[in-house]
Write an enzyme that holds these catalytic residues in place. Sequence first.
Site, mmCIF file in Angstrom:
data_model
loop_
_atom_site.group_PDB
_atom_site.id
_atom_site.type_symbol
_atom_site.label_atom_id
_atom_site.label_comp_id
_atom_site.label_asym_id
_atom_site.label_seq_id
_atom_site.Cartn_x
_atom_site.Cartn_y
_atom_site.Cartn_z
ATOM 1 N N ASP A 75 -25.301 36.650 -42.761
ATOM 2 C CA ASP A 75 -25.788 37.836 -43.468
ATOM 3 C C ASP A 75 -26.578 37.376 -44.682
ATOM 4 O OD1 ASP A 75 -24.480 39.685 -41.787
ATOM 5 O OD2 ASP A 75 -22.599 39.349 -42.852
ATOM 6 N N ASN A 97 0.850 -1.182 0.000
ATOM 7 C CA ASN A 97 0.000 0.000 0.000
ATOM 8 C C ASN A 97 0.894 1.242 0.000
ATOM 9 O OD1 ASN A 97 0.522 1.043 2.768
ATOM 10 N ND2 ASN A 97 -0.545 -0.814 3.453
ATOM 11 N N CYS A 127 -7.361 -0.944 12.738
ATOM 12 C CA CYS A 127 -6.662 -2.040 12.059
ATOM 13 C C CYS A 127 -6.071 -3.032 13.051
ATOM 14 C CB CYS A 127 -5.539 -1.496 11.174
ATOM 15 S SG CYS A 127 -6.120 -0.662 9.690
ATOM 16 N N ASP A 172 2.201 -8.609 9.302
ATOM 17 C CA ASP A 172 0.957 -7.834 9.339
ATOM 18 C C ASP A 172 -0.153 -8.538 10.103
ATOM 19 O OD1 ASP A 172 1.956 -5.676 8.060
ATOM 20 O OD2 ASP A 172 1.143 -6.148 6.086
ATOM 21 N N HIS A 221 -20.116 21.975 -38.238
ATOM 22 C CA HIS A 221 -20.688 21.156 -39.303
ATOM 23 C C HIS A 221 -20.063 19.766 -39.316
ATOM 24 C CE1 HIS A 221 -21.538 25.316 -40.740
ATOM 25 N NE2 HIS A 221 -22.709 24.758 -41.009
ATOM 26 N N HIS A 237 -8.553 0.293 2.523
ATOM 27 C CA HIS A 237 -9.557 -0.470 3.275
ATOM 28 C C HIS A 237 -10.644 0.495 3.731
ATOM 29 C CE1 HIS A 237 -6.809 -4.056 4.551
ATOM 30 N NE2 HIS A 237 -7.621 -4.427 3.586
ATOM 31 N N ALA A 249 -21.442 30.644 -44.877
ATOM 32 C CA ALA A 249 -20.188 31.401 -44.991
ATOM 33 C C ALA A 249 -19.285 30.904 -46.111
ATOM 34 C CB ALA A 249 -19.439 31.368 -43.656
ATOM 35 N N ASP A 255 -7.974 20.003 -39.543
ATOM 36 C CA ASP A 255 -8.184 21.279 -38.860
ATOM 37 C C ASP A 255 -6.894 21.698 -38.186
ATOM 38 O OD1 ASP A 255 -9.283 23.384 -36.935
ATOM 39 O OD2 ASP A 255 -11.140 22.692 -37.898
ATOM 40 N N SER A 313 -14.268 22.889 -40.343
ATOM 41 C CA SER A 313 -15.599 23.376 -40.007
ATOM 42 C C SER A 313 -16.067 22.603 -38.792
ATOM 43 C CB SER A 313 -16.560 23.172 -41.181
ATOM 44 O OG SER A 313 -17.857 23.594 -40.818
#
Length: 701
Positions: A603, A22, A264, A65, A638, A168, A525, A656, A635
């Site tokens: 436009d 650990n 523990c 342990d 799109h 744990h 455009a 791109d 684009s």
Amino acid sequence: MTSSIRFLMCSAHHYEVDYVINPWMEGNIHKSSRDRALEQWQQLYNVLTQHATVDLVKPQIGVPDMVFTANAGLVLGDTVVLSRFFHKERQGEEPFFKQWFEEQGYTVHELPKDLPFEGAGDALLDREGRWLWAGYGFRSELDSHPYLAKWLDIEVVSLRLMDERFYHLDTCFCPLTDGYLLYYPPAFDAYSNRLIEMRVPEAKRIAVEEADAVNFACNAVNIDRTIVMNIASDSLKDRLAKVGFEVLETPLTEFLKAGGAAKCLTLRVTEPVEPAVHASAAVESRTIRLEGHLLDSGLINRALDLVVEGGGSFQVLNFDLGEQRQSTSSAEVKVSAPSHDVMEKIMSQLIDIGALTLPQEACDVRLEAVPQVGVAPDDFYVTTIYPTEVRVNGEWVKVEGQRMDGAIAITSTAGGFVARCKLLRDLQLEDQVVVGVEGIRTIRKPESRDQRATQEFSFMGAGVSSERRVELVVEQIAWELRKIRDQGGKVAVTAGPVVIHTGGGEHLSRLIREGYVQALLGGNAIAVHDIEQSLMGTSLGMDMKRGVSVRGGHRHHLKAINTIRRCGSIAQAVEQGILTNGIFYECVRKGVPFSLAGSIRDDGPLPDTKMDLLEAQADYARLIEGADLILMLSSMLHSIGVGNMTPAGVKLVCVDINPAVVTKLSDRGSVESVGVVTDVGLFLSLLVQQLSKLTSPYQAA
């Protein structure tokens, strides 16, 4: 003292940090003090014996342990579920703990050998006995939780751990008397935190800060209104005191080096059984099958990652590895999730990458009626680019009109059931819509390695090609375009105005003129600037030959629009001899259909531009139908729109200068796509040059 509460502990005589399993152990091998550890352990023992009875299990050489007895198993009443340690370094403890419990007369349960579960380190009883909190993610597997529910006859609430420091459950979570909870929320995923909040009222949730969490304040022993822990900040002690808890601190720094503290080092072995509580586990399991080149394509790794990242766990039941280079592999994987909702989310992602339900487990799709026009039922299945089939009345039906981000509508006809991919806006009241993920499969054709290397855009293997590879990529795309043209195939181009600004207009015009393009998609455009350049030699008022602004040039695009509007359309401008060159001139002359989708910033617009968004989308979908390749030229909106309505099997090339656009298209998941990060004008110039070198037509093998 004599007490009804008993704990099991193990002396620290053989404790040492001998290995790393650990994060706390890293850098601490053989750096702990045995004498100081014994002293700290004894202090904890002395504190606990003032409030409870402590039993001892004999320490053993070679299992340092074992001092952390919380991991011996999980006790409820006279029943214990023994631990199955995840790491081999701790597996040697198992027989010693088993012997102790058997000698004490407990009913002992043992999990399957390869199913990790680490006892009361990952399973903590609500202190009022209402349910069992069970952790998973690092040391214990989710599949162990149904066993706990069955053997202990208790409801199990599964919590997923996310921070490897808190490996744990008991390192970041401590149920307290009277339904209180001491915990560290960032150690859990969002779903688990919601479960905690649903079970524990806000007034009883005591969330600790990271400073207390890393000192293992949550790794505490609770005895009635007393909490024994390593150390706590003054603010945390004050908060606990306000709700009636007393904190007893006892230094355990030597054990922190191995990733443990007070909890523990102890196992509570007197956990009372609540007679009103009975077995329940929300864990759900399903078995899937994966087929294809699982290893070299990385498909098996992707599938297992999706399971774990989605909050589930897995067990590979079978793995049949192909024996020859061209052979495909197959695997059967058991997938488990802590709830039905989590399982549905995991399964939807697995279906997307081609996971199949076993034939014996296959069931029909669930259908719900459309509640109102243009609205799908809750939990409707969202479609992908991949060919999909749904199971209706025991038969698999292919979904028509496949595209991303739609719903599947089922209708009954005289010839049988018909499944069609529909956008939400197209749903009608008579439609029955597929909900959930049952009875659905996507078809992912396993290509041979040789085919993938030579035919399926292998030069695009990394998904996004950097500018230093543009020449190589262009060469491959040129061959692909020539092949499609000479075989009578279809190429659609999506282009933005940057094509004109970068000088790519003449090159795209040539591609159209020479028969490499069969459909053109764009916005208002690109048409305006192409026509402006054709009529006035400028683009956005810039002289395209000299690269300088023209006096009054900012009006040119409006003059171009006005000219076309006077003619009635782009085609009529060509017929009247007004428009004599350019991209759209070539489209009209060659009979190449085009579609222009308008936007709020346009436009004019040109009379050919469709300002109705839904009409434009439908027109786009019509034009790309049957395409073999789509070339996307600077684009973003799109291109992404076209990508979303394009089914798998269509080759995509996105060019791109912005890597984000390229990555967005490559992330669709199709292996037949590539992103080229470069100037689109340069790309088109190189492409035309390469095509001119291909003097002989492509011959199919």
